[in-house]
Scaffold this motif. Structure first.
Motif, mmCIF file in Angstrom:
data_model
loop_
_atom_site.group_PDB
_atom_site.id
_atom_site.type_symbol
_atom_site.label_atom_id
_atom_site.label_comp_id
_atom_site.label_asym_id
_atom_site.label_seq_id
_atom_site.Cartn_x
_atom_site.Cartn_y
_atom_site.Cartn_z
ATOM 1 N N LEU B 29 0.841 -1.198 0.000
ATOM 2 C CA LEU B 29 0.000 0.000 0.000
ATOM 3 C C LEU B 29 0.874 1.244 0.000
ATOM 4 C CD1 LEU B 29 -2.803 -1.115 2.473
ATOM 5 C CD2 LEU B 29 -3.050 -0.689 0.026
ATOM 6 N N LYS B 30 1.956 1.191 0.746
ATOM 7 C CA LYS B 30 2.884 2.321 0.818
ATOM 8 C C LYS B 30 3.432 2.601 -0.584
ATOM 9 C CE LYS B 30 5.567 4.924 3.541
ATOM 10 N NZ LYS B 30 5.276 5.572 4.795
ATOM 11 N N ASN B 31 3.829 1.552 -1.267
ATOM 12 C CA ASN B 31 4.369 1.730 -2.619
ATOM 13 C C ASN B 31 3.340 2.306 -3.573
ATOM 14 O OD1 ASN B 31 6.903 0.823 -1.957
ATOM 15 N ND2 ASN B 31 6.393 -1.324 -2.368
ATOM 16 N N LYS B 32 2.091 1.918 -3.369
ATOM 17 C CA LYS B 32 1.035 2.432 -4.239
ATOM 18 C C LYS B 32 0.580 3.828 -3.833
ATOM 19 C CE LYS B 32 -1.293 -1.870 -5.550
ATOM 20 N NZ LYS B 32 -2.219 -2.833 -4.942
ATOM 21 N N GLY B 33 0.985 4.264 -2.640
ATOM 22 C CA GLY B 33 0.539 5.559 -2.154
ATOM 23 C C GLY B 33 -0.910 5.539 -1.684
ATOM 24 N N VAL B 34 -1.346 4.391 -1.208
ATOM 25 C CA VAL B 34 -2.713 4.287 -0.678
ATOM 26 C C VAL B 34 -2.632 4.124 0.839
ATOM 27 C CG1 VAL B 34 -4.825 2.892 -0.642
ATOM 28 C CG2 VAL B 34 -3.593 3.229 -2.796
ATOM 29 N N TYR B 35 -3.425 4.920 1.550
ATOM 30 C CA TYR B 35 -3.434 4.893 3.015
ATOM 31 C C TYR B 35 -4.672 4.127 3.463
ATOM 32 C CZ TYR B 35 -3.747 7.141 7.731
ATOM 33 O OH TYR B 35 -3.844 7.421 9.076
ATOM 34 N N LEU B 36 -4.482 3.142 4.309
ATOM 35 C CA LEU B 36 -5.618 2.350 4.790
ATOM 36 C C LEU B 36 -5.842 2.617 6.274
ATOM 37 C CD1 LEU B 36 -7.735 0.040 4.345
ATOM 38 C CD2 LEU B 36 -5.927 -1.577 4.954
ATOM 39 N N LEU B 37 -7.051 3.069 6.609
ATOM 40 C CA LEU B 37 -7.425 3.285 8.012
ATOM 41 C C LEU B 37 -8.375 2.172 8.439
ATOM 42 C CD1 LEU B 37 -7.432 5.250 10.533
ATOM 43 C CD2 LEU B 37 -9.619 6.072 9.639
ATOM 44 N N ASN B 38 -8.038 1.519 9.535
ATOM 45 C CA ASN B 38 -8.888 0.461 10.085
ATOM 46 C C ASN B 38 -9.699 1.056 11.234
ATOM 47 O OD1 ASN B 38 -9.919 -1.949 11.111
ATOM 48 N ND2 ASN B 38 -8.014 -2.509 12.145
ATOM 49 N N LEU B 39 -11.008 1.130 11.056
ATOM 50 C CA LEU B 39 -11.875 1.758 12.049
ATOM 51 C C LEU B 39 -12.662 0.687 12.807
ATOM 52 C CD1 LEU B 39 -12.995 4.442 13.169
ATOM 53 C CD2 LEU B 39 -14.698 4.399 11.338
ATOM 54 N N MET B 40 -12.501 0.683 14.111
ATOM 55 C CA MET B 40 -13.118 -0.371 14.925
ATOM 56 C C MET B 40 -13.991 0.231 16.026
ATOM 57 S SD MET B 40 -9.754 -2.833 15.268
ATOM 58 C CE MET B 40 -8.610 -1.498 15.607
ATOM 59 N N SER B 41 -14.930 -0.568 16.529
ATOM 60 C CA SER B 41 -15.734 -0.171 17.692
ATOM 61 C C SER B 41 -16.704 -1.293 18.033
ATOM 62 C CB SER B 41 -16.540 1.107 17.414
ATOM 63 O OG SER B 41 -17.761 0.802 16.759
ATOM 64 N N SER B 42 -17.431 -1.112 19.112
ATOM 65 C CA SER B 42 -18.548 -2.013 19.417
ATOM 66 C C SER B 42 -19.642 -1.744 18.379
ATOM 67 C CB SER B 42 -19.150 -1.711 20.790
ATOM 68 O OG SER B 42 -18.172 -1.693 21.773
ATOM 69 N N PRO B 43 -20.616 -2.651 18.239
ATOM 70 C CA PRO B 43 -21.717 -2.364 17.312
ATOM 71 C C PRO B 43 -22.465 -1.123 17.790
ATOM 72 C CG PRO B 43 -21.877 -4.607 18.213
ATOM 73 C CD PRO B 43 -20.773 -3.916 18.951
ATOM 74 N N GLY B 44 -22.776 -0.232 16.849
ATOM 75 C CA GLY B 44 -23.619 0.912 17.201
ATOM 76 C C GLY B 44 -22.919 2.095 17.839
ATOM 77 N N SER B 45 -21.593 2.087 17.897
ATOM 78 C CA SER B 45 -20.889 3.218 18.505
ATOM 79 C C SER B 45 -20.885 4.440 17.605
ATOM 80 C CB SER B 45 -19.446 2.841 18.817
ATOM 81 O OG SER B 45 -19.425 1.769 19.701
ATOM 82 N N GLY B 46 -21.158 4.205 16.310
ATOM 83 C CA GLY B 46 -21.254 5.350 15.388
ATOM 84 C C GLY B 46 -20.200 5.370 14.299
ATOM 85 N N LYS B 47 -19.675 4.208 13.915
ATOM 86 C CA LYS B 47 -18.641 4.159 12.876
ATOM 87 C C LYS B 47 -19.163 4.729 11.551
ATOM 88 C CE LYS B 47 -18.001 -0.342 13.297
ATOM 89 N NZ LYS B 47 -18.933 -0.513 14.430
ATOM 90 N N THR B 48 -20.314 4.223 11.114
ATOM 91 C CA THR B 48 -20.821 4.641 9.812
ATOM 92 C C THR B 48 -21.202 6.122 9.813
ATOM 93 O OG1 THR B 48 -21.635 2.379 9.523
ATOM 94 C CG2 THR B 48 -22.421 4.007 7.960
ATOM 95 N N THR B 49 -21.855 6.559 10.879
ATOM 96 C CA THR B 49 -22.247 7.974 10.976
ATOM 97 C C THR B 49 -21.014 8.873 10.958
ATOM 98 O OG1 THR B 49 -24.038 7.183 12.404
ATOM 99 C CG2 THR B 49 -23.737 9.550 12.271
ATOM 100 N N THR B 50 -19.989 8.498 11.721
ATOM 101 C CA THR B 50 -18.765 9.290 11.783
ATOM 102 C C THR B 50 -18.078 9.321 10.417
ATOM 103 O OG1 THR B 50 -18.481 8.683 14.092
ATOM 104 C CG2 THR B 50 -16.523 9.505 12.953
ATOM 105 N N TRP B 222 2.050 10.344 5.226
ATOM 106 C CA TRP B 222 2.297 8.954 4.850
ATOM 107 C C TRP B 222 2.613 8.847 3.363
ATOM 108 C CZ3 TRP B 222 0.268 4.823 2.118
ATOM 109 C CH2 TRP B 222 0.682 3.564 2.564
ATOM 110 N N LYS B 223 1.926 9.636 2.567
ATOM 111 C CA LYS B 223 2.160 9.597 1.126
ATOM 112 C C LYS B 223 3.501 10.238 0.751
ATOM 113 C CE LYS B 223 -1.261 10.253 -1.896
ATOM 114 N NZ LYS B 223 -1.940 9.137 -2.582
ATOM 115 N N GLN B 224 3.895 11.234 1.582
ATOM 116 C CA GLN B 224 5.156 11.915 1.295
ATOM 117 C C GLN B 224 6.375 11.037 1.575
ATOM 118 O OE1 GLN B 224 5.108 15.623 3.407
ATOM 119 N NE2 GLN B 224 3.981 16.554 1.721
ATOM 120 N N ASN B 225 6.324 10.360 2.713
ATOM 121 C CA ASN B 225 7.489 9.541 3.102
ATOM 122 C C ASN B 225 7.461 8.194 2.421
ATOM 123 O OD1 ASN B 225 7.829 11.646 4.921
ATOM 124 N ND2 ASN B 225 6.633 10.566 6.471
#
Ligand SMILES: Nc1nc2c(ncn2[C@@H]2O[C@H](COP(=O)(O)OP(=O)(O)O)[C@@H](O)[C@H]2O)c(=O)[nH]1
Ligand SMILES: [Mg+2]
Ligand SMILES: [Zn+2]
Lengths: 116, 226
Positions: B29-50, B222-225
């Motif tokens: 991913l670094k080589n491609k310049g793509v940043y991946l964020l892994n977002l976690m929580s309990s069900p219903g904490s508001g991941k999709t809304t956020t 991340w994309k710069q370095n």
């Protein structure tokens, strides 16, 4: 169901190890499971039975579990204590500056193969 | 008669293979310049809304795609697409309680990454299993919502120790709950002194800009370095 997922990883690793060692059948797998690893041993063995029997190489293969007692180390008084009994707080000096030394393992210790 | 057995020592963590896969994915991913964020929580904490709020703030600045992990429904991917118009796919975990690096890679293969800067993975709602499986993400973030209590970091230490950012959501309900933001910060710090704590209200959007700014900055760095 956390344990079923774990079983699939165990199967993958055991099959790879068997292949590496040119083994065709595995009769036992010995696991080290930490006391605070969040794995429930009975669930793990139930899931194992169900999934392992679907694999030719692992039919009837027994999953044996060694429980590794959890031990916490206190960074302030440098003593070790039982994690499950006392939790985060050091029973000797009341410090919270503590960390787990062992007890979090989910590890394949060894595999047993019929000696032919 | 006893069957004689030969013992072959393995001594290997069940998570080791996944960690290798995850490191390899991160490098790619670094080589491609793509940043991946892994977002976690309990069900219903508001991941999709956020996420919807965050994407709205960032979509003119970054090219974003979303992967929604769910045991078997499509609801969240559709919600994201309808609200923001960006590329969004649903990953089915087939009953698994988490995503691992291999499943994440398969998900990424279904996205067109050629003009993407940021992919957000909404992980399965659960505070135990996702923490144990490195997805290959560049950063981990988790959402703790006010009704869940300020002592969650004490109950799920691993989750908090793997996260770079802890978003405290649903601050609008603070008056009704016995949730102490300072205590929460202290509890997070105890598990992970490096983690940033960002209070937000995804419902009104309050504070979401702080999270979005952090993310934008981090993606740029991340994309710069490279
Ligand atoms: N009161 C309040 N409710 C919220 C907030 N953010 C999300 N919700 C609600 O919480 C529920 C679950 O949100 P969702 O984003 O689907 O959570 P997810 O399961 O983590 O993706 C929905 O009913 C949201 O409307 C907030 O800041 N305040
Ligand atoms: Mg969701
Ligand atoms: Zn002590």
């Amino acid at each position: 169901m956390h344990e079923l997922g774990i079983v699939f990883y165990i199967i993958r690793d055991v099959k790879a190890a068997a292949e590496e060692n040119h083994v065709e059948r595995v009769s036992g797998v010995v696991m080290n499971i930490g006391e605070v690893s969040t794995i429930v041993p009975e669930y793990l063995t139930d899931c194992w039975r169900w999934a392992a029997d679907k694999e030719t190489m692992l039919k009837g293969c027994e999953l044996k579990i060694n429980i590794v007692p959890a031990v916490t180390f206190c960074g302030d008084c440098k003593k070790e204590y039982e994690t499950v009994r006392y939790g985060r707080t050091c029973p000797y000096c009341n410090s919270e500056h503590t960390w787990l030394l062992r007890g979090n393992e989910v590890e394949i210790k060894e595999i047993e193969v019929p000696n032919t | 008669m006893m069957e004689e057995v030969k013992v072959i020592e393995i001594k290997k963590s069940v998570f080791a293979e996944n960690e290798k896969d995850a490191d390899a994915l991160r490098k790619e991913l670094k080589n491609k310049g793509v940043y991946l964020l892994n977002l976690m929580s309990s069900p219903g904490s508001g991941k999709t809304t956020t996420l919807i709020r965050t994407i709205s703030l960032l979509k003119d600045k970054l090219r974003i795609a979303v992967m929604e992990a769910d045991i078997d429904s499509n609801v969240d991917a559709v919600r994201i697409k309808e609200a923001t118009g960006i590329q969004s796919i649903q990953l089915h975990t087939g009953g698994m309680c988490h995503l691992d690096a291999e499943m994440t890679r398969q998900g990424l293969d279904n996205l067109d990454l050629s003009d993407i800067d940021l992919v957000v993975l909404e992980n399965v709602g659960n505070l135990v299993c996702p923490a144990e499986f490195d997805t290959g993400s560049c950063r981990n973030a988790m959402i703790l919502s006010v009704p869940e209590g300020d002592d969650k970091p004490l109950k799920y230490p691993l989750m908090f120790s793997v996260c770079d950012v802890v978003v405290v959501n649903k601050t609008d309900v603070l008056p009704y709950f016995d949730f102490d933001l300072e205590k929460c910060r202290a509890n997070v710090r105890m598990r992970n002194p490096q983690a940033r704590v960002i209070p937000i209200c995804a419902k009104t959007g309050e504070g979401v800009d702080v999270f979005a700014d952090w993310l934008l900055e981090d993606v740029k760095n991340w994309k710069q370095n490279k």
